[in-house]
Design a protein around this motif. Sequence first.
Motif, PDB file in Angstrom:
ATOM      1  N   LEU A 269       0.835  -1.209   0.000  1.00 21.46           N
ATOM      2  CA  LEU A 269       0.000   0.000   0.000  1.00 21.46           C
ATOM      3  C   LEU A 269       0.866   1.254   0.000  1.00 21.46           C
ATOM      4  CD1 LEU A 269      -2.752   1.414   0.249  1.00 21.46           C
ATOM      5  CD2 LEU A 269      -2.593   1.118   2.725  1.00 21.46           C
ATOM      6  N   LEU A 270       1.866   1.283   0.868  1.00 18.77           N
ATOM      7  CA  LEU A 270       2.755   2.451   0.917  1.00 18.77           C
ATOM      8  C   LEU A 270       3.497   2.623  -0.409  1.00 18.77           C
ATOM      9  CD1 LEU A 270       4.239   2.183   4.506  1.00 18.77           C
ATOM     10  CD2 LEU A 270       2.964   4.119   3.592  1.00 18.77           C
ATOM     11  N   HIS A 271       3.961   1.525  -0.981  1.00 18.50           N
ATOM     12  CA  HIS A 271       4.699   1.589  -2.248  1.00 18.50           C
ATOM     13  C   HIS A 271       3.817   2.164  -3.365  1.00 18.50           C
ATOM     14  CE1 HIS A 271       7.325   0.490  -5.555  1.00 18.50           C
ATOM     15  NE2 HIS A 271       6.316  -0.158  -6.125  1.00 18.50           N
ATOM     16  N   VAL A 272       2.582   1.657  -3.468  1.00 17.61           N
ATOM     17  CA  VAL A 272       1.683   2.127  -4.527  1.00 17.61           C
ATOM     18  C   VAL A 272       1.349   3.606  -4.340  1.00 17.61           C
ATOM     19  CG1 VAL A 272      -0.675   1.924  -5.429  1.00 17.61           C
ATOM     20  CG2 VAL A 272       0.693  -0.132  -5.036  1.00 17.61           C
ATOM     21  N   CYS A 273       1.065   4.017  -3.103  1.00 18.00           N
ATOM     22  CA  CYS A 273       0.699   5.416  -2.860  1.00 18.00           C
ATOM     23  C   CYS A 273       1.877   6.362  -3.088  1.00 18.00           C
ATOM     24  CB  CYS A 273       0.154   5.571  -1.445  1.00 18.00           C
ATOM     25  SG  CYS A 273      -1.508   4.891  -1.249  1.00 18.00           S
ATOM     26  N   PRO A 279      -1.334  10.952  -1.104  1.00 23.05           N
ATOM     27  CA  PRO A 279      -1.138  11.042   0.343  1.00 23.05           C
ATOM     28  C   PRO A 279      -2.143  10.166   1.080  1.00 23.05           C
ATOM     29  CG  PRO A 279      -1.919  13.140  -0.555  1.00 23.05           C
ATOM     30  CD  PRO A 279      -1.797  12.200  -1.695  1.00 23.05           C
ATOM     31  N   ILE A 280      -1.771   9.744   2.285  1.00 19.40           N
ATOM     32  CA  ILE A 280      -2.585   8.808   3.070  1.00 19.40           C
ATOM     33  C   ILE A 280      -3.003   9.451   4.384  1.00 19.40           C
ATOM     34  CG2 ILE A 280      -2.603   6.580   4.277  1.00 19.40           C
ATOM     35  CD1 ILE A 280      -0.438   5.638   2.299  1.00 19.40           C
ATOM     36  N   ALA A 298       2.135   0.357  12.325  1.00 19.70           N
ATOM     37  CA  ALA A 298       1.292   1.351  11.660  1.00 19.70           C
ATOM     38  C   ALA A 298       1.934   1.815  10.357  1.00 19.70           C
ATOM     39  CB  ALA A 298       1.058   2.543  12.588  1.00 19.70           C
ATOM     40  N   LEU A 299       1.120   2.246   9.408  1.00 24.07           N
ATOM     41  CA  LEU A 299       1.650   2.790   8.153  1.00 24.07           C
ATOM     42  C   LEU A 299       2.610   3.941   8.430  1.00 24.07           C
ATOM     43  CD1 LEU A 299      -1.640   2.875   6.026  1.00 24.07           C
ATOM     44  CD2 LEU A 299       0.165   1.140   5.942  1.00 24.07           C
ATOM     45  N   LYS A 300       2.261   4.776   9.407  1.00 23.08           N
ATOM     46  CA  LYS A 300       3.109   5.927   9.741  1.00 23.08           C
ATOM     47  C   LYS A 300       4.481   5.475  10.214  1.00 23.08           C
ATOM     48  CE  LYS A 300       3.959  10.293  10.252  1.00 23.08           C
ATOM     49  NZ  LYS A 300       4.146  11.130   9.037  1.00 23.08           N
ATOM     50  N   GLY A 301       4.559   4.318  10.857  1.00 26.66           N
ATOM     51  CA  GLY A 301       5.845   3.798  11.321  1.00 26.66           C
ATOM     52  C   GLY A 301       6.758   3.386  10.187  1.00 26.66           C
ATOM     53  N   ARG A 302       6.218   3.224   8.968  1.00 20.87           N
ATOM     54  CA  ARG A 302       7.003   2.845   7.790  1.00 20.87           C
ATOM     55  C   ARG A 302       7.172   4.021   6.821  1.00 20.87           C
ATOM     56  NH1 ARG A 302       5.990  -2.948   7.728  1.00 20.87           N
ATOM     57  NH2 ARG A 302       4.185  -3.423   9.041  1.00 20.87           N
ATOM     58  N   ASP A 303       6.613   5.154   7.175  1.00 22.27           N
ATOM     59  CA  ASP A 303       6.548   6.309   6.266  1.00 22.27           C
ATOM     60  C   ASP A 303       7.918   6.981   6.159  1.00 22.27           C
ATOM     61  OD1 ASP A 303       5.601   8.396   4.709  1.00 22.27           O
ATOM     62  OD2 ASP A 303       4.815   9.524   6.421  1.00 22.27           O
ATOM     63  N   ARG A 304       8.490   6.991   4.957  1.00 21.73           N
ATOM     64  CA  ARG A 304       9.837   7.567   4.766  1.00 21.73           C
ATOM     65  C   ARG A 304       9.807   9.000   4.229  1.00 21.73           C
ATOM     66  NH1 ARG A 304      12.340   3.411   0.701  1.00 21.73           N
ATOM     67  NH2 ARG A 304      10.213   3.654  -0.126  1.00 21.73           N
ATOM     68  N   TYR A 305       8.655   9.419   3.685  1.00 17.56           N
ATOM     69  CA  TYR A 305       8.633  10.699   2.981  1.00 17.56           C
ATOM     70  C   TYR A 305       7.598  11.683   3.542  1.00 17.56           C
ATOM     71  CZ  TYR A 305      11.101   7.739  -0.355  1.00 17.56           C
ATOM     72  OH  TYR A 305      11.982   6.868  -0.940  1.00 17.56           O
ATOM     73  N   GLY A 306       7.031  11.410   4.708  1.00 18.02           N
ATOM     74  CA  GLY A 306       5.994  12.295   5.242  1.00 18.02           C
ATOM     75  C   GLY A 306       4.711  12.207   4.453  1.00 18.02           C
ATOM     76  N   ASN A 307       4.465  11.041   3.833  1.00 21.99           N
ATOM     77  CA  ASN A 307       3.282  10.862   2.983  1.00 21.99           C
ATOM     78  C   ASN A 307       2.024  10.573   3.796  1.00 21.99           C
ATOM     79  OD1 ASN A 307       2.332  10.766   0.261  1.00 21.99           O
ATOM     80  ND2 ASN A 307       2.073   8.550   0.465  1.00 21.99           N
ATOM     81  N   VAL A 308       2.198  10.168   5.073  1.00 24.52           N
ATOM     82  CA  VAL A 308       1.079   9.707   5.900  1.00 24.52           C
ATOM     83  C   VAL A 308       0.737  10.733   6.980  1.00 24.52           C
ATOM     84  CG1 VAL A 308       0.243   7.902   7.452  1.00 24.52           C
ATOM     85  CG2 VAL A 308       1.750   7.300   5.530  1.00 24.52           C
ATOM     86  N   LEU A 309      -0.527  11.148   7.008  1.00 21.84           N
ATOM     87  CA  LEU A 309      -1.052  11.897   8.157  1.00 21.84           C
ATOM     88  C   LEU A 309      -1.680  10.873   9.088  1.00 21.84           C
ATOM     89  CD1 LEU A 309      -2.844  15.090   6.743  1.00 21.84           C
ATOM     90  CD2 LEU A 309      -0.592  14.911   7.803  1.00 21.84           C
ATOM     91  N   TYR A 310      -1.244  10.859  10.336  1.00 22.76           N
ATOM     92  CA  TYR A 310      -1.634   9.822  11.290  1.00 22.76           C
ATOM     93  C   TYR A 310      -2.584  10.404  12.331  1.00 22.76           C
ATOM     94  CZ  TYR A 310      -1.011   6.315  15.024  1.00 22.76           C
ATOM     95  OH  TYR A 310      -1.208   5.370  16.004  1.00 22.76           O
TER      96      TYR A 310
END
Length: 471
Positions: A269-273, A279-280, A298-310
Amino acid sequence: MGNTKYKKIVNFITDKITRGEWSIGMKIPSQRELASLFEVNRSTVITALEELKAEGLLESKMGQGTMVTNNTWTLLGVSKPVNWNENVSLGFHKQSMKMVKDINEIETKKGHIQLGKSELSPEMFPAKQLKQIMKKVTGDLSPLSYEEPRGNYQLRQAICSYLEKKGIFTSPDSILIVSGALQALQLIAIGLLRKGSTIFLERPSYVFSLSVFQSAGMDLRGLPMDREGLLVNEISNNQEGKGNTVLYTIPTFHNPTGITLGEERRKELLHVCEKEQIPIIEDDVYGDLWIDDPPPLALKGRDRYGNVLYLGSLSKTLTPGLRIGWIVGPESVIERLSDLKMQTDYGSSSLSQRVALEWLSSGLYESHLSFVRQQLKIRRNVAVKALSQHLKGLASWSVPEGGFFIWVKIFRPLHNQHLFEKALAEGILLNPGNIYAHEANQYIRLSYSYASFEEINWGISQLGKILRSMQ
């Protein structure tokens, strides 16, 4: 005696109209509701309504019910009064679905077994600990001024420490304190998204029962799920252009299905987004409520680019009345949202923030969570056993690994509204599936978090009887 009751109804409705509580154009309660309220038969209600119609205060319209058409000030004057009921429909924020409004109203009243409520039981309310914390906080009380735009700094530090245990590493400047996850969504909708944006989300989803994104002019597009969660390849299949799409997801103990997105699918999911530049918004309000084993990171725990708002909150794990949640994201985004929040309410309650700080920093929150998980496991098992006893052959379900919900699929086609009303007549409040997706008409979101053990058992047994009577 009958005359007295009839007059009570007349006076009640007249008072509502003359005080302006019931405005011109508003539909009044049905004859059945009025009869129940005043504990009279419908003929008494009809007599009262006929008198009010004769006085020019009410009017019945075919297929619309009985409406307010006048008030006593109008009878005394010539000019037409303001029709507030027209303004109600002119506001840009859409109304809740009727069934959602009914559920919200009934939930506040006593006397119903609540098999749909997304809240911890009063039996799990930590009264003793909360009293200790309130005593400490009020003992050290200073004037309750407005907090910083992002929220109490010490609370944001405590949230940082708490999130580290979940694999999320952030700083206080990247956190905004909000009054629950719903306010977070409202701020995001008006502050970050363009009108006409597409919101991808699981179908079914909690957000389909809200109007927050639709009111801001967004297009909701549901993506299918299986037993492992969102079908990630559907994102690319539905993407129509970069820069105008956002994904809202509840990957852990999903509302309403209870499904948890698996480890590998989270990475996918993170890769595709990232690839599609989508943004997620990750809603993790149920993430701490695991029963069997801790959920994947959590997705945020894997977020490398600030793409996820948690989004996180204490509403599901502690008590909704505290009204404390948070958004974690890039500093520029948090600055924008904090400015909007200050314009909206000048910050969440200072007292609630200090109480939340004490919960998180004292260690009491972790011990409370341990207790809640034990209780939820017992409750889930009670509900699953009752389903096996009373709905065998009528429905199917999966056993959730955490959260509050069991997503029950009824085998035979049924009308959700009919089931809702029949259950209500038996004193049971349900959350039908069609409030989470129109096509989920054969589903019920069953909650085991709020009702007592006895209520869960009895409510599910009655549900089985109702379903058999509808076949």
